[in-house]
Design a protein around this motif. Structure first.
Motif, short mmCIF file in Angstrom:
data_model
loop_
_atom_site.label_atom_id
_atom_site.label_comp_id
_atom_site.label_asym_id
_atom_site.label_seq_id
_atom_site.Cartn_x
_atom_site.Cartn_y
_atom_site.Cartn_z
N ASP A 134 -33.94 -8.97 -13.49
CA ASP A 134 -32.72 -8.45 -13.39
C ASP A 134 -32.45 -7.27 -14.38
N ARG A 135 -31.67 -6.38 -13.95
CA ARG A 135 -31.01 -5.43 -15.15
C ARG A 135 -32.10 -4.57 -15.82
N VAL A 136 -33.38 -4.41 -15.08
CA VAL A 136 -34.57 -3.46 -15.57
C VAL A 136 -34.17 -2.30 -15.22
N GLY A 151 -39.66 -8.34 -17.91
CA GLY A 151 -38.45 -9.23 -18.27
C GLY A 151 -37.34 -8.60 -18.15
N GLU A 152 -36.20 -9.51 -17.90
CA GLU A 152 -34.74 -8.95 -17.66
C GLU A 152 -34.37 -8.20 -18.72
N ASN A 153 -33.49 -7.28 -18.52
CA ASN A 153 -32.77 -6.20 -19.27
C ASN A 153 -33.65 -5.33 -20.10
N SER A 154 -35.06 -5.11 -19.72
CA SER A 154 -35.89 -4.37 -20.39
C SER A 154 -35.82 -2.83 -19.89
N ILE A 155 -36.09 -2.01 -20.65
CA ILE A 155 -36.09 -0.53 -20.21
C ILE A 155 -37.67 -0.24 -20.75
N ILE A 156 -38.15 0.57 -19.34
CA ILE A 156 -39.39 1.21 -19.53
C ILE A 156 -39.33 2.58 -19.77
N GLY A 157 -39.60 3.47 -20.81
CA GLY A 157 -39.47 4.73 -20.91
C GLY A 157 -40.40 5.71 -19.91
N SER A 158 -39.90 6.74 -19.56
CA SER A 158 -40.41 7.61 -18.72
C SER A 158 -41.81 8.03 -19.12
N SER A 160 -44.36 6.10 -18.57
CA SER A 160 -45.31 4.81 -19.14
C SER A 160 -46.23 4.21 -18.16
N VAL A 161 -47.10 3.81 -18.52
CA VAL A 161 -48.10 2.97 -17.56
C VAL A 161 -48.13 1.53 -18.09
N VAL A 162 -47.58 0.73 -17.33
CA VAL A 162 -47.51 -0.95 -17.56
C VAL A 162 -48.53 -1.48 -16.94
N THR A 163 -49.22 -2.12 -17.94
CA THR A 163 -50.59 -2.65 -17.60
C THR A 163 -50.58 -4.08 -17.85
N LYS A 164 -49.66 -4.46 -18.65
CA LYS A 164 -49.53 -5.87 -19.32
C LYS A 164 -47.98 -6.27 -19.29
N ASP A 165 -47.73 -7.75 -19.10
CA ASP A 165 -46.35 -8.30 -19.06
C ASP A 165 -45.52 -7.68 -20.38
N ILE A 166 -44.45 -7.29 -19.94
CA ILE A 166 -43.45 -6.96 -20.78
C ILE A 166 -42.15 -7.96 -21.00
N PRO A 167 -41.97 -8.40 -22.36
CA PRO A 167 -40.77 -9.49 -22.35
C PRO A 167 -39.39 -9.08 -22.20
N SER A 168 -38.66 -9.87 -21.94
CA SER A 168 -37.17 -9.63 -21.58
C SER A 168 -36.55 -8.93 -23.02
N ASN A 169 -35.35 -8.04 -22.71
CA ASN A 169 -34.59 -7.39 -23.61
C ASN A 169 -35.20 -6.48 -24.81
N VAL A 170 -36.26 -5.81 -24.24
CA VAL A 170 -36.91 -4.69 -25.08
C VAL A 170 -36.94 -3.49 -24.40
N ILE A 171 -37.18 -2.42 -25.18
CA ILE A 171 -37.53 -1.13 -24.63
C ILE A 171 -39.07 -0.86 -24.92
N ALA A 172 -39.68 -0.38 -23.82
CA ALA A 172 -41.33 -0.34 -23.90
C ALA A 172 -41.66 0.90 -23.36
N VAL A 173 -42.66 1.90 -24.13
CA VAL A 173 -42.99 3.07 -23.68
C VAL A 173 -44.45 3.28 -24.03
N GLY A 174 -44.98 4.34 -23.19
CA GLY A 174 -46.40 4.53 -23.54
C GLY A 174 -47.38 4.48 -22.50
N ASN A 175 -48.67 4.76 -22.92
CA ASN A 175 -50.03 4.52 -21.81
C ASN A 175 -50.93 4.21 -23.02
N PRO A 176 -51.29 2.72 -22.88
CA PRO A 176 -50.42 1.78 -22.34
C PRO A 176 -49.16 1.34 -22.79
N CYS A 177 -48.21 0.91 -21.95
CA CYS A 177 -46.80 0.69 -22.44
C CYS A 177 -46.81 -0.37 -23.31
N LYS A 178 -46.18 -0.17 -24.54
CA LYS A 178 -45.91 -1.19 -25.73
C LYS A 178 -44.42 -1.24 -25.93
#
Length: 183
Positions: A134-136, A151-158, A160-178
């Protein structure tokens, strides 16, 4: 075990099976109609999405040109918005929570080809589910790979290549996304 069950369980299956070819053609037909239907005709667009998706909540809006592989493995929550050129390859389950935003050209991919070259040439593939909480918010040109949970509430930056799980309530970016920041 039928083909849909194999796909949903992550088993290897042949992508060239007639049943799957027919399913992809049906999805192309529906998405073609959806992409041609004007925004003013919300009822027609909603009917097409109901025909295409396994389930969807209230207030789903997807800009053209929208593409899916099958559609029958997609479950969308309330208030989903996908900007232009979204692609969802749903050979396994794709679960999208409530209040999710996709920037332009987001790609969600559940399928992958096998590594053995002979089996790959025969069309052998497998699929792993993708879950978006929710709210991603996925920024423009984000790619989400097979088997990923965001995970909920997270933001993935423009970009990005998401290759692994991303937890809730974070901002993650990059290739691979971190993860770069907690919200």
């Amino acid at each position: 075990m039928d083909l849909k069950e194999k796909m949903r369980l992550g088993e290897i299956y042949c992508d060239f099976e007639p049943e799957l070819l027919k399913g992809r053609e049906a999805a192309k037909k529906i998405t073609r109609l959806y992409n041609l239907t004007t925004d003013a005709d919300k009822e027609s667009r909603d009917q097409l999405l109901d025909e295409l998706f396994e389930s969807r909540g209230e207030n789903t809006f997807i800009e053209p040109n929208f593409r899916v592989e099958y559609g029958f493995n997609i479950n969308v929550g309330d208030n989903f918005f996908a900007n232009y050129d979204a692609i969802i390859l749903d050979c396994a389950k794709v679960t999208i929570g409530d209040d999710v935003l996709f920037g332009p050209r987001v790609g969600v991919y559940t399928a992958n080809h096998v590594t053995d070259p002979e089996a790959r040439a025969k069309g052998d593939v497998y699929a792993l589910p993708v879950t978006i909480g929710d709210r991603v918010w996925l920024g423009a040109n984000v790619i989400v790979n097979p088997g990923v949970t965001i995970g909920e509430n997270s933001i993935i930056g423009s970009g990005s290549v998401v290759t692994k799980d991303i937890p809730s309530n974070v901002i993650a970016v990059g290739n691979p996304c971190k993860v770069i920041k907690k919200i």
